[in-house]
Write a protein that holds these residues in place. Structure first.
Motif, PDB file in Angstrom:
ATOM      1  N   ASP A 234       1.043  -1.165   0.207  1.00  0.00           N
ATOM      2  CA  ASP A 234       0.066  -0.284  -0.304  1.00  0.00           C
ATOM      3  C   ASP A 234       0.951   1.103  -0.217  1.00  0.00           C
ATOM      4  OD1 ASP A 234      -2.284  -1.862   0.344  1.00  0.00           O
ATOM      5  OD2 ASP A 234      -2.465  -1.768   1.609  1.00  0.00           O
ATOM      6  N   GLU A 235       2.137   1.333   0.694  1.00  0.00           N
ATOM      7  CA  GLU A 235       3.043   2.102   0.494  1.00  0.00           C
ATOM      8  C   GLU A 235       4.340   3.043  -1.178  1.00  0.00           C
ATOM      9  OE1 GLU A 235       5.855   2.700   3.673  1.00  0.00           O
ATOM     10  OE2 GLU A 235       4.377   2.634   5.137  1.00  0.00           O
ATOM     11  N   LEU A 236       2.855   1.601  -2.092  1.00  0.00           N
ATOM     12  CA  LEU A 236       4.551   2.222  -2.737  1.00  0.00           C
ATOM     13  C   LEU A 236       3.834   3.147  -3.776  1.00  0.00           C
ATOM     14  CD1 LEU A 236       6.371   1.146  -5.500  1.00  0.00           C
ATOM     15  CD2 LEU A 236       3.906  -0.503  -5.996  1.00  0.00           C
ATOM     16  N   MET A 298       0.518  -5.850  10.110  1.00  0.00           N
ATOM     17  CA  MET A 298      -0.296  -4.627  10.580  1.00  0.00           C
ATOM     18  C   MET A 298      -1.594  -4.097  10.578  1.00  0.00           C
ATOM     19  SD  MET A 298       0.781  -4.605  13.281  1.00  0.00           S
ATOM     20  CE  MET A 298       0.409  -2.705  14.418  1.00  0.00           C
ATOM     21  N   LYS A 299      -0.933  -3.992   8.737  1.00  0.00           N
ATOM     22  CA  LYS A 299      -2.745  -3.172   7.817  1.00  0.00           C
ATOM     23  C   LYS A 299      -4.296  -5.004   8.458  1.00  0.00           C
ATOM     24  CE  LYS A 299      -4.310  -3.241   3.355  1.00  0.00           C
ATOM     25  NZ  LYS A 299      -4.575  -3.546   1.901  1.00  0.00           N
ATOM     26  N   THR A 300      -3.542  -6.376   7.918  1.00  0.00           N
ATOM     27  CA  THR A 300      -4.449  -7.108   8.432  1.00  0.00           C
ATOM     28  C   THR A 300      -5.065  -7.085   9.649  1.00  0.00           C
ATOM     29  OG1 THR A 300      -3.463  -8.133   6.656  1.00  0.00           O
ATOM     30  CG2 THR A 300      -4.798  -9.914   7.934  1.00  0.00           C
ATOM     31  N   ILE A 301      -4.600  -6.712  10.786  1.00  0.00           N
ATOM     32  CA  ILE A 301      -4.708  -6.898  12.057  1.00  0.00           C
ATOM     33  C   ILE A 301      -6.262  -5.898  12.412  1.00  0.00           C
ATOM     34  CG2 ILE A 301      -4.132  -6.125  15.026  1.00  0.00           C
ATOM     35  CD1 ILE A 301      -1.590  -7.571  14.279  1.00  0.00           C
ATOM     36  N   LYS A 302      -5.184  -4.745  11.521  1.00  0.00           N
ATOM     37  CA  LYS A 302      -6.630  -3.415  11.969  1.00  0.00           C
ATOM     38  C   LYS A 302      -7.216  -3.866  11.154  1.00  0.00           C
ATOM     39  CE  LYS A 302      -2.742  -0.381  13.503  1.00  0.00           C
ATOM     40  NZ  LYS A 302      -1.676   1.118  12.917  1.00  0.00           N
ATOM     41  N   GLU A 303      -7.359  -4.606  10.163  1.00  0.00           N
ATOM     42  CA  GLU A 303      -9.425  -4.727   9.362  1.00  0.00           C
ATOM     43  C   GLU A 303     -10.209  -5.592  10.181  1.00  0.00           C
ATOM     44  OE1 GLU A 303      -7.756  -5.454   5.337  1.00  0.00           O
ATOM     45  OE2 GLU A 303      -7.676  -3.179   5.206  1.00  0.00           O
ATOM     46  N   THR A 304     -11.388  -4.999  10.975  1.00  0.00           N
ATOM     47  CA  THR A 304     -11.919  -6.217  11.022  1.00  0.00           C
ATOM     48  C   THR A 304     -13.345  -6.276   9.883  1.00  0.00           C
ATOM     49  OG1 THR A 304     -13.139  -4.295  12.239  1.00  0.00           O
ATOM     50  CG2 THR A 304     -11.347  -5.581  13.406  1.00  0.00           C
ATOM     51  N   GLY A 308     -16.144  -7.426  13.348  1.00  0.00           N
ATOM     52  CA  GLY A 308     -15.075  -7.252  14.940  1.00  0.00           C
ATOM     53  C   GLY A 308     -13.813  -8.409  14.206  1.00  0.00           C
ATOM     54  N   ASN A 309     -14.483  -9.542  13.621  1.00  0.00           N
ATOM     55  CA  ASN A 309     -13.647 -10.292  13.585  1.00  0.00           C
ATOM     56  C   ASN A 309     -12.220  -9.744  12.892  1.00  0.00           C
ATOM     57  OD1 ASN A 309     -14.784 -12.131  15.034  1.00  0.00           O
ATOM     58  ND2 ASN A 309     -16.318 -12.771  12.905  1.00  0.00           N
ATOM     59  N   ARG A 310     -11.065 -10.498  12.932  1.00  0.00           N
ATOM     60  CA  ARG A 310      -9.888 -10.474  12.165  1.00  0.00           C
ATOM     61  C   ARG A 310      -9.940 -11.310  11.684  1.00  0.00           C
ATOM     62  NH1 ARG A 310      -8.147  -8.228  17.175  1.00  0.00           N
ATOM     63  NH2 ARG A 310      -7.999  -5.005  17.159  1.00  0.00           N
ATOM     64  N   GLN A 311      -9.315 -10.963  10.228  1.00  0.00           N
ATOM     65  CA  GLN A 311      -8.263 -12.316   9.478  1.00  0.00           C
ATOM     66  C   GLN A 311      -7.125 -12.501   9.739  1.00  0.00           C
ATOM     67  OE1 GLN A 311      -7.754 -10.514   5.744  1.00  0.00           O
ATOM     68  NE2 GLN A 311     -10.471 -12.455   4.709  1.00  0.00           N
ATOM     69  N   SER A 312      -6.543 -13.780   9.765  1.00  0.00           N
ATOM     70  CA  SER A 312      -6.006 -14.206  10.088  1.00  0.00           C
ATOM     71  C   SER A 312      -4.716 -14.390   8.785  1.00  0.00           C
ATOM     72  CB  SER A 312      -5.718 -15.782  10.603  1.00  0.00           C
ATOM     73  OG  SER A 312      -6.552 -16.855   9.660  1.00  0.00           O
ATOM     74  N   GLY A 313      -3.610 -15.011   8.862  1.00  0.00           N
ATOM     75  CA  GLY A 313      -2.603 -15.017   7.418  1.00  0.00           C
ATOM     76  C   GLY A 313      -1.634 -15.702   7.839  1.00  0.00           C
ATOM     77  N   VAL A 314      -1.410 -15.757   6.852  1.00  0.00           N
ATOM     78  CA  VAL A 314       0.440 -16.484   7.164  1.00  0.00           C
ATOM     79  C   VAL A 314       1.290 -15.765   6.126  1.00  0.00           C
ATOM     80  CG1 VAL A 314       2.006 -19.171   5.903  1.00  0.00           C
ATOM     81  CG2 VAL A 314      -0.644 -18.886   6.506  1.00  0.00           C
ATOM     82  N   ILE A 315       2.485 -16.339   6.667  1.00  0.00           N
ATOM     83  CA  ILE A 315       4.073 -15.757   5.692  1.00  0.00           C
ATOM     84  C   ILE A 315       4.662 -16.197   5.560  1.00  0.00           C
ATOM     85  CG2 ILE A 315       5.853 -13.948   6.089  1.00  0.00           C
ATOM     86  CD1 ILE A 315       4.477 -11.753   7.094  1.00  0.00           C
TER      87      ILE A 315
END
Length: 351
Positions: A234-236, A298-304, A308-315
């Motif tokens: 998103d910073e691009l 951080m973007k994923t954590i802040k999005e609900t 009010g649920n957040r997504q999980s993810g894998v790196i």
């Protein structure tokens, strides 16, 4: 007949001058070397004292019984003295002590009233919450008296935040390997050269217009990294806009791109508190992959969602790609940026 040092001329015009012009365009005020020397009292001291004093007064206050107060002049003077930590424990340990003060501030006692006596309040050297309150400066040919008294060192460009040096850039002409600048940087960190400068420094760079590498204090030459902007971040858009506005009269170089990526005030105020860490007697700085991975987390954590649920993810990491450091840097970011949410961290390991 006038003798001209062609190498110095090329480096000045092809790398150093464009770097200074770019720094000015992205928010740095350029200070002439002679003017900087007046602010330092002598060539051994590296703090721009009038700027530091002014900024400590500007960005700091404390609240007591619903009233806002300014720190006493004696505490401002004490804070200016306290940032100059002695090098008795070596460069990296001293750098770590100063880093803690730059990121956490330092507590000072103020007499609040005759009846309530003395209370302690925190004073900060950098205002991370209000970025616009900080001031950024650059000085070229920054002469520093050697620790052993045997002459001087002269880094091409030294960068300051609120009068405190935090970045050093060595500029080379295109035909000279940036490894030469890396060698100079490492030499100047030796205890007989200019450790009194590098004890404050957070980011170092060796550059010519076509190639750039970066590190932090104590980074061995083989671990200096190459920075790239993530094309999916998103910073691009932010980066492209800054680059287009700052370099609108010529084709941007690798040097231009990397100076914006690492030294733009917005990035500096991200990198210093979150993307540097100390591992025993080593100091480490983020790779670009780690930086953008943490930003995405951080973007994923802040999005609900609506509930009010957040997504999980894998790196996905390959072996040796720095996943442990990514976790530590992410933890720093979470605990600071989401402090009001009181985050709890659970680390699960298979070892």
């Amino acid at each position: 007949m006038i003798s001209v040092n062609k190498q110095g001329y090329d480096e000045l015009n092809i790398s150093q001058t464009p770097a200074l012009e770019l720094l000015e365009r992205i928010g740095y005020e350029i200070i002439r070397p002679d003017d900087a020397e007046v602010m330092r009292d002598n060539l051994y001291n590296v703090i721009l004292k009038p700027i530091l004093k002014s900024q400590l007064e500007r960005i700091n206050s404390y609240e007591y019984k619903d009233q806002v107060h300014r720190f006493s002049d004696s505490n401002i003077q004490k804070a200016m003295h306290d940032i100059d930590v002695a090098l008795t424990d070596g460069l990296i340990k001293t750098n770590e002590k100063i880093y803690d003060v730059l990121t956490l501030g330092k507590s000072y006692e103020e007499r609040v009233s005759k009846t309530d006596g003395v209370r302690s309040f925190n004073m900060n050297y950098i205002d991370y919450e209000h970025p616009e309150n900080n001031v950024f400066h650059a000085v070229e040919e920054f002469t520093v008296e050697r620790e052993d008294g045997q002459g001087h060192v002269r880094p091409d460009i030294v960068l300051f935040i609120n009068g405190i040096p935090f970045g050093v850039i060595e500029c080379k002409k295109a035909s000279v390997s940036i490894n030469q600048g890396i060698s100079q940087m490492l030499r100047n960190q030796n205890m007989q050269y200019a450790p009194q400068l590098f004890k404050y420094v957070q980011v170092v760079m060796s550059t010519n217009k076509n190639e750039t590498k970066y590190g932090t204090v104590g980074t061995p030459a083989k671990f200096w990294g190459v920075w790239k902007e993530d094309k999916q971040s998103d910073e691009l858009d932010w980066f492209k806009n800054v680059l287009a506005e700052a370099v609108n009269d010529r084709i941007p170089t690798i040097q231009d791109r990397n100076i914006i990526s690492l030294f733009h005030p917005k990035r500096v105020l991200d990198i210093i508190p979150y993307f540097l860490l100390f591992d025993r007697n080593d100091k480490k700085i983020t790779r670009y992959q780690q930086f953008f991975a943490i930003k995405e987390i951080m973007k994923t954590i802040k999005e609900t969602d609506e509930e009010g649920n957040r997504q999980s993810g894998v790196i996905w990491h390959t072996q040796g790609s720095g996943k442990s450091l990514t976790m530590v840097m992410l933890s720093k970011y979470l605990l600071s940026d989401l402090a009001n949410d009181h985050p709890q961290l659970v680390v699960v390991t298979d070892r």
